[in-house]
Motif scaffolding. Structure first.
Motif, short mmCIF file in Angstrom:
data_model
loop_
_atom_site.label_atom_id
_atom_site.label_comp_id
_atom_site.label_asym_id
_atom_site.label_seq_id
_atom_site.Cartn_x
_atom_site.Cartn_y
_atom_site.Cartn_z
N GLU B 147 44.00 29.55 34.66
CA GLU B 147 42.81 28.71 34.40
C GLU B 147 42.34 28.80 32.95
O GLU B 147 41.60 27.94 32.47
CB GLU B 147 41.67 29.08 35.35
CG GLU B 147 41.20 30.51 35.16
CD GLU B 147 39.84 30.75 35.78
OE1 GLU B 147 39.25 29.82 36.34
OE2 GLU B 147 39.36 31.90 35.68
N ILE B 148 42.74 29.87 32.23
CA ILE B 148 42.27 29.99 30.84
C ILE B 148 43.42 29.86 29.84
O ILE B 148 43.22 30.00 28.64
CB ILE B 148 41.55 31.35 30.61
CG1 ILE B 148 42.48 32.52 30.96
CG2 ILE B 148 40.27 31.43 31.38
CD1 ILE B 148 41.90 33.87 30.55
N ALA B 149 44.60 29.56 30.35
CA ALA B 149 45.80 29.60 29.50
C ALA B 149 45.72 28.69 28.29
O ALA B 149 46.18 29.05 27.21
CB ALA B 149 47.03 29.26 30.34
N GLN B 160 36.70 36.74 30.84
CA GLN B 160 37.97 36.00 30.73
C GLN B 160 38.83 36.60 29.60
O GLN B 160 40.04 36.74 29.74
CB GLN B 160 37.67 34.53 30.43
CG GLN B 160 37.08 33.79 31.62
CD GLN B 160 36.57 32.41 31.24
OE1 GLN B 160 36.11 32.20 30.12
NE2 GLN B 160 36.62 31.49 32.18
N ARG B 161 38.16 36.94 28.51
CA ARG B 161 38.91 37.48 27.38
C ARG B 161 39.52 38.84 27.74
O ARG B 161 40.67 39.13 27.38
CB ARG B 161 38.01 37.62 26.15
CG ARG B 161 38.78 38.05 24.91
CD ARG B 161 37.95 37.95 23.66
NE ARG B 161 36.83 38.86 23.62
CZ ARG B 161 36.94 40.19 23.44
NH1 ARG B 161 38.11 40.75 23.31
NH2 ARG B 161 35.86 40.94 23.41
N MET B 162 38.78 39.65 28.47
CA MET B 162 39.30 40.97 28.84
C MET B 162 40.53 40.85 29.73
O MET B 162 41.46 41.65 29.64
CB MET B 162 38.22 41.80 29.54
CG MET B 162 37.13 42.34 28.61
SD MET B 162 37.77 43.17 27.15
CE MET B 162 38.66 44.53 27.90
N ARG B 163 40.54 39.82 30.60
CA ARG B 163 41.73 39.60 31.42
C ARG B 163 42.94 39.32 30.53
O ARG B 163 44.03 39.88 30.72
CB ARG B 163 41.51 38.41 32.36
CG ARG B 163 40.66 38.77 33.55
CD ARG B 163 39.85 37.60 34.03
NE ARG B 163 40.64 36.46 34.46
CZ ARG B 163 40.12 35.27 34.76
NH1 ARG B 163 38.82 35.08 34.66
NH2 ARG B 163 40.88 34.28 35.14
N ALA B 164 42.71 38.47 29.52
CA ALA B 164 43.81 38.13 28.61
C ALA B 164 44.21 39.35 27.77
O ALA B 164 45.40 39.56 27.49
CB ALA B 164 43.39 36.97 27.71
N GLU B 165 43.21 40.17 27.38
CA GLU B 165 43.51 41.35 26.56
C GLU B 165 44.40 42.34 27.33
O GLU B 165 45.35 42.90 26.78
CB GLU B 165 42.21 42.08 26.16
CG GLU B 165 41.29 41.31 25.26
CD GLU B 165 41.80 41.19 23.84
OE1 GLU B 165 42.75 41.91 23.48
OE2 GLU B 165 41.28 40.35 23.10
N ILE B 166 44.06 42.55 28.60
CA ILE B 166 44.84 43.51 29.41
C ILE B 166 46.26 42.98 29.60
O ILE B 166 47.24 43.73 29.48
CB ILE B 166 44.12 43.76 30.74
CG1 ILE B 166 42.86 44.58 30.48
CG2 ILE B 166 45.03 44.48 31.73
CD1 ILE B 166 41.83 44.51 31.55
N ALA B 167 46.36 41.69 29.85
CA ALA B 167 47.70 41.10 29.99
C ALA B 167 48.47 41.23 28.67
O ALA B 167 49.67 41.53 28.68
CB ALA B 167 47.57 39.64 30.39
N ALA B 168 47.79 41.04 27.54
CA ALA B 168 48.46 41.13 26.24
C ALA B 168 48.97 42.55 25.99
O ALA B 168 50.06 42.74 25.43
CB ALA B 168 47.51 40.72 25.12
#
Lengths: 266, 339
Positions: B147-149, B160-168
């Motif tokens: 949803e944030i891609a 939302q950013r923290m989700r992306a940070e952990i994935a990164a």
């Protein structure tokens, strides 16, 4: 090596997209440069009202000099000092250090697409407009051939100088004053506003020993044919020397910053 | 594997923070500095594949340690090895071996969409396309990144950013994962998702995890071992279940039938169990007994009240990690110089 090349390729792509994100800033840069150039040319037109030449510069050569100098200055502004100093100020530079690629190289790589965008969307349109609006001294083929590598070296020096200014943030935390000082020194000492030949001898001799001359005066003098033959080779040699010294200085400053090792913001 | 041996770090700061205008003027002419000893000989080991919590109060030296292990800070003395490598010896190789989340900083490209950041990371880490795709699917499944891609990172909320940070941090399949407050700003469901992701990655790939967090749920859900640091020194190392046994107090709640005077009843129990046990009447025919674990056991409490009342219920809850940590943080530590 292949992995590094792919990494830098990815960063160049990212820099290109980032540079195109803020198009309004590019428009403002173009308008500011145009306004500054018009004011400078108006002043020199007034100076030339009662004389044909000043230090072997006629009005068209002076116009060409100022146009080339001011447009080259647009390419010396590469935001490297701004982004690097901002990252250090907030402590965000540590995320850049977690990537498997050179830290300073990353900042330099991101500057290249930014400069390419400025060349295409600011410098080129202003050059076309100026060519239609003013009488210019057409440069010779030799002048153009010297100008291209000299301008590339000048741009490289601009990146190196800005890397050094950004790294000052490790010592001063805020680099606003240093960046303001750098902008003023480069504008006056590089020959961007006044050709060095028009300055007092003592001042000119001092300025020619500094790296700033290599950033504007050298490529523009080569363009208008003021430096030819051996003098041209020497001038580009001095540019190369300053570039090498700049690379060494950046490396030393980065190693010192690592040893100092402080991170703002916890 | 992570090894830290006698790490020290002293920060020097200008002492020009006097209050008011006059203080600011005086600061212009002062070169006075103060020293802050962030680490004072920190040593610990995290075996390969183990998940360890690195705990302490604010300013205890947790983040400084993580930064040294990540290779972004140089220790004043001592040394460390992460995945068999000195962090500063080969920075690029080290960066490929570790994944790091600093909860309040972004390693994504601020102006670019999330997918673009991942594409760049894949190229920087020379990630095989099949692994990049597998990771993308895994993160999408657990962290709902789809949803944030396509949104630029600067437009994301903190969660939302923290989700992306952990994935990164996990995208290049690092062998060591350093997590500094990784669940800041996440709601309960997303915290659970992060716990599941980290545990799954650690289990399937044998990733070594070092986590700092003030969230007891993170520690309980992810870690099997704990290292507790205070004022720049390690004050406890051990397994989580062992730490729970170090609770300084134990509580037993008792409900009873019969007519006795609550105050006299409490006094009686206190006398039977001895100091420093406290007994508090808690509502009608109910008391709470608290004290050192060796004095307050269900058996001793039962023995103390036998013959006085009929016990209808007796509960002796396990101490929570929060209680244990709170006691550990406030316990006086051996004096040391210079902070």
């Amino acid at each position: 090596m292949r992995v590094l090349a792919r990494g830098y390729g990815a960063l160049l792509g990212a820099g290109w997209r980032t540079a195109l994100t803020y198009r309004g800033a590019l428009l403002l840069t173009a308008l500011t440069t145009a306004f500054s150039l018009v004011i400078q040319l108006a002043v020199w037109q007034a100076v030339y009202a009662n004389q044909r030449e000043i230090a072997d510069y006629d009005v068209s050569t002076m116009t060409t000099y100022l146009l080339a100098g001011n447009l080259l200055a647009v390419l010396l502004s590469n935001r490297v000092d701004d982004t690097l100093a901002g990252d250090i100020y907030r402590g965000d530079h540590i995320t850049g250090m977690l990537r498997p690629i050179g830290f300073l190289g990353t900042h330099a790589a991101v500057a290249l697409p930014y400069l390419a965008v400025r060349l295409l969307l600011v410098v080129a349109p202003l050059l076309v407009c100026a060519a239609g609006a003013f009488t210019l001294a057409a440069p010779g083929l030799a002048g153009l051939a010297w100008f291209v590598p000299a301008a590339l070296l000048a741009t490289t020096l601009g990146i190196l100088l800005n890397l050094l200014v950004g790294l000052v943030g490790f010592v001063t935390t805020s680099t606003w004053g240093v960046r303001y000082l750098k902008g003023t020194v480069v504008a006056f000492c590089s020959g961007q506003l006044v050709p060095l030949e028009l300055m007092p001898d003592a001042t000119r001799r001092v300025l020619e020993c500094l790296p700033f001359t290599a950033m504007v005066a050298t490529p523009v003098r080569l363009l208008i044919g003021r430096l030819e033959g051996t003098a041209a080779w020497q001038a580009v040699g001095v540019q190369l020397l300053w570039t090498a010294l700049g690379l060494l200085a950046c490396g030393a400053a980065w190693r010192a910053a690592l040893r100092r090792g402080e991170v703002n913001g916890g | 594997m992570i090894e830290a041996h006698e790490l020290t770090k002293v920060f020097r700061m200008r002492a020009d923070t006097r209050p008011g205008l006059w203080g600011a003027v005086r600061g212009l002419f002062s070169a006075e500095t103060t020293e802050v000893r962030a680490l004072d000989g920190v040593s610990f080991t995290v075996p390969a594949g183990e998940r360890t919590a690195y705990l302490g109060v604010n300013g205890a030296g947790k983040s400084t340690t993580i930064k040294i292990l990540a290779g972004v800070l140089t220790p004043g003395s001592g040394h460390c090895r992460v995945d068999g490598r000195e962090p500063r010896a080969d920075r690029n190789a080290h960066a490929r071996a570790i994944g790091v989340v600093f909860g309040h900083r972004t390693q994504l490209w601020w102006d670019l969409p999330v997918t673009e950041s991942f594409r760049i990371l894949a190229r920087l880490h020379d990630l095989p396309p099949a692994l990049a795709e597998a990771n993308r699917l895994l993160f999408d499944e657990l962290l709902d990144l789809g949803e944030i891609a396509d949104r630029p990172v600067r437009t994301l909320s903190l969660g939302q950013r923290m989700r992306a940070e952990i994935a990164a941090a996990l995208f290049h399949a690092p062998r060591v994962l350093l997590l500094d407050e990784p669940t800041i700003g996440l709601d309960l469901l997303l915290k659970d998702a992060v716990h599941e992701l980290v545990n799954r990655v650690a289990r399937e790939r044998g990733t070594t995890v070092l986590l700092t967090s003030h969230d007891v749920a993170d520690i309980s859900a992810i870690c099997e071992r704990v290292v507790v640091v205070d004022a720049g020194r390690v004050v406890h190392t051990g397994y989580l279940h062992e730490l729970l046994r170090r609770a300084p107090t134990r509580t037993v709640r008792l409900e009873y039938a019969g007519d006795v005077d609550p105050a006299a009843f409490a006094h009686h129990i206190r006398l039977e169990l001895g100091d420093p046990v406290t007994v508090t009447p808690a509502g009608r025919r109910r008391v709470t007994v608290q004290g050192p674990p060796e004095l307050v056991t269900p058996q001793r409490v039962l023995a103390a009240v036998t013959g006085l009342v009929a016990v209808t219920d007796l509960v002796a809850p396990e101490p929570t990690l929060g209680e244990v940590l709170r006691a550990l943080y406030v316990a006086p530590q051996p004096a040391r110089g210079g902070r």
